[in-house]
Structure formats: structure tokens, C-alpha cells
Design a protein around this motif. Sequence first.
Motif, PDB file in Angstrom:
ATOM      1  N   UNK A  25      35.030  64.723   9.716  1.00  0.00           N
ATOM      2  CA  UNK A  25      36.372  65.484   9.546  1.00  0.00           C
ATOM      3  C   UNK A  25      36.328  66.748  10.065  1.00  0.00           C
ATOM      4  N   UNK A  26      35.080  67.628  10.285  1.00  0.00           N
ATOM      5  CA  UNK A  26      35.002  68.895  10.954  1.00  0.00           C
ATOM      6  C   UNK A  26      35.130  68.600  12.687  1.00  0.00           C
ATOM      7  N   UNK A 321      41.477  61.079   6.264  1.00  0.00           N
ATOM      8  CA  UNK A 321      42.225  61.905   5.293  1.00  0.00           C
ATOM      9  C   UNK A 321      41.827  63.446   5.220  1.00  0.00           C
ATOM     10  N   UNK A 322      40.491  63.536   5.026  1.00  0.00           N
ATOM     11  CA  UNK A 322      40.292  65.116   4.914  1.00  0.00           C
ATOM     12  C   UNK A 322      40.476  66.051   6.354  1.00  0.00           C
ATOM     13  N   UNK A 328      46.823  70.284   8.192  1.00  0.00           N
ATOM     14  CA  UNK A 328      48.053  70.873   7.413  1.00  0.00           C
ATOM     15  C   UNK A 328      47.661  72.367   7.258  1.00  0.00           C
ATOM     16  N   UNK A 329      46.500  72.694   6.722  1.00  0.00           N
ATOM     17  CA  UNK A 329      46.165  74.017   6.409  1.00  0.00           C
ATOM     18  C   UNK A 329      45.857  75.143   7.927  1.00  0.00           C
ATOM     19  N   UNK A 330      45.394  74.480   8.728  1.00  0.00           N
ATOM     20  CA  UNK A 330      45.025  75.181   9.875  1.00  0.00           C
ATOM     21  C   UNK A 330      46.100  75.244  10.900  1.00  0.00           C
ATOM     22  N   UNK A 346      43.508  54.678   0.179  1.00  0.00           N
ATOM     23  CA  UNK A 346      42.001  54.793   0.848  1.00  0.00           C
ATOM     24  C   UNK A 346      41.186  55.299  -0.511  1.00  0.00           C
ATOM     25  N   UNK A 347      41.473  56.043  -1.295  1.00  0.00           N
ATOM     26  CA  UNK A 347      40.690  56.562  -2.413  1.00  0.00           C
ATOM     27  C   UNK A 347      40.463  55.497  -3.289  1.00  0.00           C
ATOM     28  N   UNK A 348      41.749  54.595  -3.636  1.00  0.00           N
ATOM     29  CA  UNK A 348      41.472  53.654  -4.557  1.00  0.00           C
ATOM     30  C   UNK A 348      40.643  52.549  -3.923  1.00  0.00           C
ATOM     31  N   UNK A 349      40.765  52.163  -2.904  1.00  0.00           N
ATOM     32  CA  UNK A 349      40.010  51.318  -1.997  1.00  0.00           C
ATOM     33  C   UNK A 349      38.483  51.613  -2.348  1.00  0.00           C
ATOM     34  N   UNK A 350      38.237  52.900  -1.955  1.00  0.00           N
ATOM     35  CA  UNK A 350      36.646  53.305  -1.695  1.00  0.00           C
ATOM     36  C   UNK A 350      36.085  53.073  -3.496  1.00  0.00           C
TER      37      UNK A 350
END
Length: 376
Positions: A25-26, A321-322, A328-330, A346-350
Amino acid sequence: MAPARENVSLFFKLYCLTVMTLVAAAYTVALRYTRTTAEELYFSTTAVCITEVIKLLISVGLLAKETGSLGRFKASLSENVLGSPKELAKLSVPSLVYAVQNNMAFLALSNLDAAVYQVTYQLKIPCTALCTVLMLNRTLSKLQWISVFMLCGGVTLVQWKPAQATKVVPTVPGSMPTVSDSDVSGHVLMRIGKQKAALYGKVSALTGKVAQNPLLGFGAIAIAVLCSGFAGVYFEKVLKSSDTSLWVRNIQMYLSGIVVTLAGTYLSDGAEIQEKGFFYGYTYYVWFVIFLASVGGLYTSVVVKYTDNIMKGFSAAAAIVLSTIASVLLFGLQITLSFALGALLVCVSIYLYGLPRQDTTSIQQEATSKERIIGV
């Protein structure tokens, strides 16, 4: 020789998956920054090549630490690298397949609309699962198959807005997208200039646009998807089919990776590199991106060694996602309904994929032993 079983704690696996996700993500956010704010834009192909060199050097250092002495270190290199051309050839397969995949992705990008590409390329997720079943003789429960396709749909929705990608990542004529672990994200679409697209399609003299061939595009995306699934699972099979050190395997693969990426660098940007220099446009931020890519690549190999390629896919999806939330923030990227739904999927599938499974192997063995007793 049968591979040695390594007992690795659940905490260690979770740690590796978490670090890999955060680093990915970074990396995405930092890469976006370097490609949109620099006045002198660096060649991303050279960055990919340097990343391979750094991963090789780190792997050599970790192998030296693992062996514990200079004599054993030299013996390991001599036996497994210098004296094993067959093993080197075996580990060159993923690099060559990834090179084919990347070229097929460019060909597909030049002949398909952005939205069509976004959807079809996510088939690499179930393709990886299928290769895992076929090549590694594993079984997935129905719930796990559902979670795999749910992940595929979730990633598609998260990356659904190509118009936003245009705002986030501007088109840079003559530049080649940076490919991390062979993945070409949907945002790459907006970074391919006409100069690169012209390599794969005919440019109209009237409009200046590349004439698209959908049939050719779908064929290319099919090959790219198959290459993605095969190369990842092939590397996993090589890692887990013997007790050879992970760092030895990395050294073997990165040696061929350097050759492949160096060839791609000069085939793609050779003339401009000769004119401006290999390190043209490099800043501290660019070196930070290269560092993140190197660390992420090493953690990816650890994740593949101790978990599997499917979990690597789930980690990559979480990183998407992250990184979007960070954008959005940056960078002021706006959250859309499709992103929110995709992130939820994605969260539910994980969660579903990680649910404990019934140990069918022990049940089958128990049933077999009972049949034998009855037969006696």
C-alpha cells in the motif's frame, strides 16, 4: 529428497501478510507521488531493474547470516548457484513468464477499453486458485471458491473508475509503467502514451488514436491471466518441493530477473537512457520507492513460502483498498459507491477464506482404515 516440514507459527504468517500488505500500500502511494510531482521524470524500467539488484544483494546477505560462517556461505553459493545451471534455469522460468505476461498486458491495454480490461484481468485471481489446485494437488472448499470469486468482484469494483485514474495518474508519453510483482493495475491504463501503444496497434493518421482489435485484446488478456497464475504457483511449487533455502531460491530467481529486466530496460528506453543517463530523474523519493519495492518483493517470497499464492492475492487486494484510502487523505481522491461496495466484498472474502476448514484428510484416512478392518 522429500522437503523438510517447517513449523511456522500462525503469528509469523500473520506478521508477514500484514507487513506485505502495508508495504504494498505504501509503495503504491509513494509511486504515485514520484510519477506525478517530479519535474524530471525517471525511467521506471531502470527502477525495476535496480529493485532486482537490491533484492539479490539482500538475499545474499540473508543467506550469509543463515549459513553462519564464510566457509558454509561459499559452499552454499558454489553448490546451489555457480554449480547448478539446471536450478538456475528452473528459476528463470518465472522471470520469463512474467516478461511474457507484461507484454501481453500491454497488448491487451492497447486493444481493449479500460473498463473491459479492468474486469477481465481480475480473472487472474481464480486462475491462480485453479493453478494451485492443479499444480499443487490441493483442494479448496466451496466457501473458499466463493470467497475467491468474491475477491475478484471486489477488486474489480474498487478499481472501476478509469476516469478517476486519469486524474490521479497522468499520461506520460514514452514512459513504461512500473510493474510490481508482475501485476499491472487498472491505473496503469492511463499512464501508457501513444508512443508505447503504437508498438501493439496501428495508429490512425486522422485521429492519432490506436486502432483497437478486441479479439486480439481478449486473446492477450487470456495469456496474461494464465501467465500470472502459472508463474506464481510454479515458484511456490519450486520453493516447497525441496528443503533448499528460501534465500538460495531468491538468488537463483533474481539473477535471471536482472537479465530479463535489464534487457527490457534497453529495449524499451535504451535510446533515451543513452541520452539522459541510467539514473536520470532519481531523487530520494525514487530511492524510497525502490526500497519499498525491494522489501515488498522479499516479503512476497516469504508469504508464498509459508502460506500460498491465494493468500498473496488476498493481501494484494487489501493493499489496493488501503492505498486508495490513503490517496483520499493525501491526494484528494473521492470515494465512490463502487469503491465502498468493492472494499466491503474484499473484506468479507478475506474473512470467509480464513475460516477454519474441516480436516477431510483425517476423516478419509479413518474411513479407509475402517473399511480395511471390515474387509478383514
